[in-house]
Scaffold this motif. Structure first.
Motif, PDB file in Angstrom:
ATOM      1  N   SER A  27       0.815  -1.303  -0.126  1.00  0.00           N
ATOM      2  CA  SER A  27      -0.002   0.075   0.186  1.00  0.00           C
ATOM      3  C   SER A  27       1.003   1.214   0.192  1.00  0.00           C
ATOM      4  O   SER A  27      -0.264   1.755   0.329  1.00  0.00           O
ATOM      5  CB  SER A  27      -1.246  -0.164   1.507  1.00  0.00           C
TER       6      SER A  27
ATOM      7  N   ALA B 137      -3.565  -0.936  -3.216  1.00  0.00           N
ATOM      8  CA  ALA B 137      -4.149  -0.645  -1.789  1.00  0.00           C
ATOM      9  C   ALA B 137      -4.097   0.692  -1.817  1.00  0.00           C
ATOM     10  O   ALA B 137      -3.132   1.067  -1.735  1.00  0.00           O
ATOM     11  CB  ALA B 137      -4.986  -1.439  -0.832  1.00  0.00           C
ATOM     12  N   ARG B 138      -4.389   1.343  -1.397  1.00  0.00           N
ATOM     13  CA  ARG B 138      -4.605   2.819  -0.924  1.00  0.00           C
ATOM     14  C   ARG B 138      -3.904   2.515   0.568  1.00  0.00           C
ATOM     15  O   ARG B 138      -2.541   4.084   1.209  1.00  0.00           O
ATOM     16  CB  ARG B 138      -5.213   4.213  -0.684  1.00  0.00           C
ATOM     17  N   THR B 139      -4.092   1.955   1.350  1.00  0.00           N
ATOM     18  CA  THR B 139      -3.659   1.963   3.391  1.00  0.00           C
ATOM     19  C   THR B 139      -3.382   0.499   2.952  1.00  0.00           C
ATOM     20  O   THR B 139      -3.584  -0.637   2.744  1.00  0.00           O
ATOM     21  CB  THR B 139      -4.863   2.235   4.251  1.00  0.00           C
TER      22      THR B 139
ATOM     23  N   ALA C 132      -4.725  -1.273   5.735  1.00  0.00           N
ATOM     24  CA  ALA C 132      -5.598  -1.892   6.706  1.00  0.00           C
ATOM     25  C   ALA C 132      -6.249  -2.056   5.557  1.00  0.00           C
ATOM     26  O   ALA C 132      -7.440  -3.304   6.085  1.00  0.00           O
ATOM     27  CB  ALA C 132      -6.767  -0.968   7.449  1.00  0.00           C
ATOM     28  N   GLU C 133      -6.320  -2.302   4.273  1.00  0.00           N
ATOM     29  CA  GLU C 133      -7.036  -2.048   3.424  1.00  0.00           C
ATOM     30  C   GLU C 133      -6.522  -3.490   2.082  1.00  0.00           C
ATOM     31  O   GLU C 133      -7.228  -4.200   2.406  1.00  0.00           O
ATOM     32  CB  GLU C 133      -7.753  -1.646   1.938  1.00  0.00           C
TER      33      GLU C 133
ATOM     34  N   PRO D 107      -8.332  -7.651   4.168  1.00  0.00           N
ATOM     35  CA  PRO D 107      -9.621  -7.760   2.860  1.00  0.00           C
ATOM     36  C   PRO D 107      -9.821  -8.060   1.484  1.00  0.00           C
ATOM     37  O   PRO D 107     -10.523  -8.782   1.483  1.00  0.00           O
ATOM     38  CB  PRO D 107     -11.035  -5.809   3.644  1.00  0.00           C
ATOM     39  N   LEU D 108      -8.767  -7.112   0.871  1.00  0.00           N
ATOM     40  CA  LEU D 108      -9.016  -7.191  -0.638  1.00  0.00           C
ATOM     41  C   LEU D 108      -8.692  -8.597  -0.873  1.00  0.00           C
ATOM     42  O   LEU D 108      -8.718  -9.492  -2.097  1.00  0.00           O
ATOM     43  CB  LEU D 108      -8.101  -5.711  -0.973  1.00  0.00           C
TER      44      LEU D 108
ATOM     45  N   ARG E 122     -11.371 -10.833   0.013  1.00  0.00           N
ATOM     46  CA  ARG E 122     -12.290 -11.311  -1.123  1.00  0.00           C
ATOM     47  C   ARG E 122     -11.826 -11.817  -2.537  1.00  0.00           C
ATOM     48  O   ARG E 122     -12.577 -12.288  -3.440  1.00  0.00           O
ATOM     49  CB  ARG E 122     -13.263  -9.528  -0.786  1.00  0.00           C
TER      50      ARG E 122
END
Length: 497
Positions: A271, A280-282, A284-285, A288-289, A292
């Motif tokens: 990130s 991802a941007r952060t 924390a994302e 979950p990415l 999914r």
């Protein structure tokens, strides 16, 4: 040899703060100013293969296939060496114990051995070997179907709904192939046998005592050797440490903690602004990415011509995650696969080692793991473990508690697992990264506790599997190099920040 370089690839796919646990210097073994190279009956010749140091030479030692029948059939274990670069200061031999099971150190005197500081290369003959069953030593193969060589199948990933029916079927099929095609040797391959082979190597070299640098599974071999032959050990470095209960499926369960320890570092890297492989941007994302995306690929795999299997499904992504967390240098592999899959595409299929090599490595790994300890036969027991693991550790999706080939292995263990204890000379140094996907810090601490005053541990604030001269840091490297060259260890366990 090129072959052993591919072997390693096949399975993957190295300032001090006192912690307060006292341990003495490694002064049990008397130090001599110099030890002349001992007489040896080995016939040393040029090693086969290209890209090797011209000084490296090879020989083979004959060992019993079955140590319970020492007068029976013999097999060959091939070893290599580069002699000490300063015979006047030579202390002895340093055995490079490979990981795996299924890894070889035959090329290592020419490879990672040349990363050792000059003082260490002056102190020792560097010794590598191909463990029993692994070519060019007397070799074994299970003759598996091509599809069963897929790493995402060899690691027992459950079905998307958590079912283990296919895993149990795969275990029965691969175990039957090993029994049918593996020959007599496949029954006589375990860690105790490898430790006994190590002592035959020591004797063939003419050494009274042997120093060693074991990595990953090699730390378990080194610990077992030190337990069985304590009076024949000199300076022992155990790097990226298996827990002492490795034989009881602990090595597979360790991935739960190892992934949780390491994935946050991947998330931070994946990130970071300016990273061309950013997903991802952060941070924390990222988790979950990933979850999914794996679930989406469970439902709708993407065709992947040339790969094994020929589709990118959720378990292939999960296995790629596992492989990629072994070192920060591998992070881009996972990130690029995620980015491609998010767009419904795949990168070029990864190159696979030659199939005969895959067959050989897989057979050695399966035989060693399954012969070390009896695994449960009950599918119900694995189902319970998988259900619990999936709930607590979603990134590994139940794989670390699932059934692999050992659930149907046809042979009972020949040896009781060796209990690692504090009895023996105080000549062991453990080096361990804090974030290691395959051999997490929690397992290393168990080995440290089991060894007691025999050992000191240096914990390295770093990420990756393989600490010394690999994924560690300068402080840890200096500590290990000093011990190998001089015998000096820290008085207490330390942390290298």
């Amino acid at each position: 040899m090129k072959q052993t370089t591919r072997t390693r690839a096949a399975w993957t796919a190295v300032s001090a703060v006192v912690l307060g646990i006292a341990a003495p210097f490694a002064a049990t073994v008397p130090a001599s100013a110099a030890a002349a190279a001992p007489a040896s009956s080995l016939h040393w010749t040029r090693c086969a293969g290209s890209g090797l140091d011209p000084r490296q030479e090879c020989a083979s030692v004959e060992v019993p296939m079955d140590y319970a029948d020492p007068g029976g059939r013999k097999i060959d274990v091939v070893m290599s060496r580069i002699p000490s670069e300063k015979p006047a200061t030579r202390r002895g031999a340093l055995l490079l114990i490979p990981g795996g099971p299924g890894g070889s150190s035959l090329d290592d005197p020419s490879g990672k051995g040349q990363k050792l500081p000059q003082a260490v290369r002056d102190t020792y003959d560097l010794i590598g070997f191909a463990p029993r069953g692994l070519a060019p030593s007397t070799s074994v193969s299970c003759g598996l179907d091509h599809g069963d060589l897929a790493v995402s199948k060899l690691r027992p990933w459950p079905a998307p709904d958590g079912s283990i029916a296919l895993n149990m079927a795969t275990a029965r099929r691969t175990a039957a192939a090993c029994a049918r095609n593996g020959g007599a040797l496949i029954r006589h391959m375990d860690t105790v046998d490898e430790a006994r082979d190590v002592d035959r190597i020591r004797a063939a070299l003419g050494e009274r005592r042997l120093s060693a640098w074991g990595v990953s599974y090699g730390t378990y071999v080194g610990a077992v050797y030190s337990q069985l032959f304590p009076h024949r050990t000199d300076r022992i470095v155990l790097d990226s440490n298996d827990a002492p209960d490795r034989g009881s499926r602990g090595w597979l369960a360790a991935y739960e903690a190892g992934v949780e320890d390491t994935f946050p570092r991947f998330a931070t890297w994946a990130s970071a602004p300016g990273n061309p492989d950013r997903v991802a941007r952060t941070a924390a994302e990222v988790r979950p990415l990933f979850l999914r995306l794996a679930a989406r690929l469970d439902r709708a795999p993407i065709p992947w011509p040339g790969a094994n299997p020929e589709e990118l499904n959720g378990n292939v992504l999960r296995q790629t995650m596992l492989d990629s967390l072994y070192a920060p240098s591998r992070f881009p592999t996972l990130a690029r696969l995620m980015r491609a899959a998010l767009h419904g595409t795949v990168p070029p299929a990864p190159a696979a080692p030659p199939e005969p090599l895959q067959q050989n490595v897989t057979a050695v790994a399966a035989a060693t793991i399954c012969n070390d300890v009896a695994w449960p036969r009950s599918a119900a027991e694995y189902r319970r473990g998988v259900t619990e693991s999936r709930e607590e550790y979603p990134l590994t999706a139940g794989m670390p508690r699932n059934a692999m080939v050992c659930a149907a292995w046809p042979y009972p263990p020949e040896h009781t697992p060796v209990r690692i204890t504090s009895h023996g000379p105080s000549n062991v140094l453990l080096v361990q990264n804090e974030r290691d996907v395959a051999t997490p810090l929690s397992g290393a601490r168990k080995l440290r506790d089991a060894l007691g005053a025999r050992a000191v541990m240096v914990t390295v604030d770093s990420t990756g599997h393989g600490s010394y001269l690999a994924n560690g840091n300068a402080c840890g490297d200096r500590t290990v190099s000093r011990f190998l060259a001089t015998g000096e260890r820290p008085y207490e366990d330390t942390r290298c920040a």
